[in-house]
Design a protein around this motif. Structure first.
Motif, PDB file in Angstrom:
ATOM      1  N   ALA A  15      61.144 -40.063  -0.020  1.00 25.01           N
ATOM      2  CA  ALA A  15      60.657 -40.034  -1.357  1.00 25.01           C
ATOM      3  C   ALA A  15      60.600 -38.652  -1.903  1.00 25.01           C
ATOM      4  O   ALA A  15      60.534 -38.718  -2.922  1.00 25.01           O
ATOM      5  N   SER A  16      60.995 -37.757  -0.716  1.00 26.21           N
ATOM      6  CA  SER A  16      61.585 -35.923  -1.344  1.00 26.21           C
ATOM      7  C   SER A  16      62.604 -35.894  -1.828  1.00 26.21           C
ATOM      8  O   SER A  16      62.746 -34.985  -1.657  1.00 26.21           O
ATOM      9  N   GLY A  17      63.384 -36.862  -1.424  1.00 23.10           N
ATOM     10  CA  GLY A  17      64.554 -36.768  -1.792  1.00 23.10           C
ATOM     11  C   GLY A  17      65.005 -36.726  -3.007  1.00 23.10           C
ATOM     12  O   GLY A  17      64.383 -37.399  -3.847  1.00 23.10           O
ATOM     13  N   ASP A  18      65.448 -35.188  -3.176  1.00 26.62           N
ATOM     14  CA  ASP A  18      66.381 -34.766  -4.355  1.00 26.62           C
ATOM     15  C   ASP A  18      67.610 -35.397  -5.187  1.00 26.62           C
ATOM     16  O   ASP A  18      67.698 -33.975  -6.433  1.00 26.62           O
ATOM     17  N   GLY A  19      68.174 -35.446  -4.721  1.00 27.42           N
ATOM     18  CA  GLY A  19      69.598 -35.544  -5.051  1.00 27.42           C
ATOM     19  C   GLY A  19      70.876 -35.345  -3.743  1.00 27.42           C
ATOM     20  O   GLY A  19      70.084 -35.566  -2.631  1.00 27.42           O
ATOM     21  N   LEU A  20      71.885 -35.830  -3.530  1.00 26.62           N
ATOM     22  CA  LEU A  20      72.591 -35.149  -2.908  1.00 26.62           C
ATOM     23  C   LEU A  20      73.403 -33.717  -2.525  1.00 26.62           C
ATOM     24  O   LEU A  20      73.105 -32.646  -3.155  1.00 26.62           O
ATOM     25  N   VAL A  21      73.610 -33.256  -1.443  1.00 30.09           N
ATOM     26  CA  VAL A  21      74.462 -32.576  -0.772  1.00 30.09           C
ATOM     27  C   VAL A  21      75.735 -33.100  -0.875  1.00 30.09           C
ATOM     28  O   VAL A  21      75.623 -33.341   0.093  1.00 30.09           O
ATOM     29  N   VAL A  22      76.696 -31.812  -0.911  1.00 24.80           N
ATOM     30  CA  VAL A  22      77.808 -32.229  -1.264  1.00 24.80           C
ATOM     31  C   VAL A  22      78.584 -31.765   0.241  1.00 24.80           C
ATOM     32  O   VAL A  22      78.456 -30.618   0.686  1.00 24.80           O
ATOM     33  N   GLY A  23      79.361 -32.190   0.759  1.00 28.18           N
ATOM     34  CA  GLY A  23      80.346 -32.432   2.248  1.00 28.18           C
ATOM     35  C   GLY A  23      81.274 -31.877   1.980  1.00 28.18           C
ATOM     36  O   GLY A  23      81.787 -32.850   0.958  1.00 28.18           O
ATOM     37  N   GLU A  24      82.240 -31.645   3.598  1.00 27.15           N
ATOM     38  CA  GLU A  24      83.618 -31.738   3.054  1.00 27.15           C
ATOM     39  C   GLU A  24      83.978 -32.522   4.713  1.00 27.15           C
ATOM     40  O   GLU A  24      83.417 -32.357   5.975  1.00 27.15           O
ATOM     41  N   GLY A  25      85.079 -33.676   4.502  1.00 25.26           N
ATOM     42  CA  GLY A  25      85.559 -34.396   6.069  1.00 25.26           C
ATOM     43  C   GLY A  25      87.067 -34.993   5.781  1.00 25.26           C
ATOM     44  O   GLY A  25      87.327 -35.024   4.142  1.00 25.26           O
ATOM     45  N   ALA A  26      86.978 -35.578   6.042  1.00 24.12           N
ATOM     46  CA  ALA A  26      88.321 -36.421   6.224  1.00 24.12           C
ATOM     47  C   ALA A  26      88.276 -37.146   6.633  1.00 24.12           C
ATOM     48  O   ALA A  26      88.027 -36.994   8.464  1.00 24.12           O
TER      49      ALA A  26
END
Length: 248
Positions: A15-26
Motif C-alpha cells: 500500500a505504501s508503493g509510490d512508484g518505481l526505482v530505476v536499476g541497471e543491469g544485463a
C-alpha cells in the motif's frame, strides 16, 4: 509520467508503493534443447515449458490492461498443458506503482478463477523490490531469481511489503506475497517445482514464461526418456544451462 518513486523505496504490491526505482543491469542465458543439455552433461538450472505473448491492443501507453496480461498468461498455460494451480511461485512484473500492481493482482485472480485452489497457496514476489526496475533487463532479473530459487529449493523473499495495495484482501485469494526465505517443498515425490515469470512492458507488451525444475536422474523411470526415443509432443522442452560443465 509520475512513475518514479519520490521516496526512492520500491515496494511492489504494498500500500505504501509510490512508484518505481530505476536499476541497471544485463542478463544472458544459455538455452539448449533439453536432450542436448542432458547428453552434454551441462548443469541445468531449469526447463522452460511454455510462454505466452500478447499486446494490450486497446490499452493506453501509461495504463496497464488486465485483459492483455490475462491473454499472455492464458496462452502460456495452454501451450504447456499446465493449469495455473500447478505453479508454486510467480515472479511478477510488479514495479511498486499503485495502479500497475493492482491491475496485475486483478489479472492473476482472473486467471486462477474462483475455485480449484487453496487460500495463500501461491507465493508472489518481484525482484524489483530488491534491485529496482532494470527496464530492458527486468525480465532477465526475474528469470535469474526463479532459476536460483529452483536450484536452492527456496522460496525467495520480496522486500518492503506489509499491507496489500489498494486494500486488496489477499487472504481470500490463492496468493501471498513472500516476505521471508522459506524452504520450497516438493508437492509429491518426483513432481518438479514449478514457477512463472511475468514481464509486462511499457506500452502494453505482455509476456509470461513457465519454468520447471529439472529433476535429472531423480525423475520417476516412466518420466525419463532415452536420447534416441521420440519426445512427447511439447511446445517447449528448453533447458537453461550453466557453462561450468564446459569451462570449469
Amino acid at each position: 509520467l509520475r512513475a518514479l518513486s519520490p521516496t526512492g523505496r520500491p515496494a511492489p504490491f504494498d500500500a505504501s508503493g509510490d512508484g518505481l526505482v530505476v536499476g541497471e543491469g544485463a542478463g544472458v542465458f544459455v538455452l539448449k534443447r533439453l536432450s542436448d543439455a542432458e547428453r552434454h552433461g551441462d548443469r541445468i538450472y531449469g526447463v522452460l515449458r511454455g510462454f505466452g505473448l500478447s499486446n494490450d491492443i486497446g490499452g493506453s501507453l501509461l495504463a496497464p490492461d488486465a485483459g492483455g496480461q490475462f491473454r499472455a498468461m492464458r496462452a502460456a498455460y495452454a501451450r504447456s498443458g499446465w493449469a495455473p494451480q500447478d505453479v508454486d511461485l510467480i515472479e511478477c512484473h510488479a514495479t511498486g506503482t499503485p495502479v500497475g500492481d493492482a491491475v496485475e493482482l486483478q489479472s492473476l485472480s482472473t486467471l486462477w478463477g474462483g475455485s480449484g485452489w487453496e487460500r495463500r497457496q501461491c507465493a508472489l514476489g518481484s525482484a524489483k523490490s530488491n534491485v529496482g526496475h532494470m527496464l530492458t533487463a527486468a525480465g532477465a532479473a526475474g528469470l535469474m531469481k526463479v532459476l536460483l530459487a529452483l536450484r536452492a529449493k527456496t522460496l525467495p523473499p520480496s522486500a518492503n511489503f506489509s499491507k496489500p495495495v489498494g486494500g486488496a484482501d489477499l487472504d481470500s485469494t490463492p496468493f501471498r506475497v513472500q516476505t521471508k526465505a522459506e524452504p520450497w517443498p516438493e508437492r509429491s515425490k518426483g513432481t518438479p517445482r514449478r514457477a512463472a515469470v511475468s514481464g509486462f512492458g511499457f506500452g502494453g507488451i505482455n509476456a509470461h514464461l513457465l519454468v520447471e525444475e529439472w529433476l535429472g536422474e531423480t525423475r520417476p523411470a516412466q518420466a525419463r526418456r532415452t536420447l534416441n526415443a521420440p519426445a512427447a509432443p511439447r511446445a517447449l522442452d528448453i533447458a537453461v544451462v550453466g557453462l561450468e560443465a564446459r569451462f570449469g
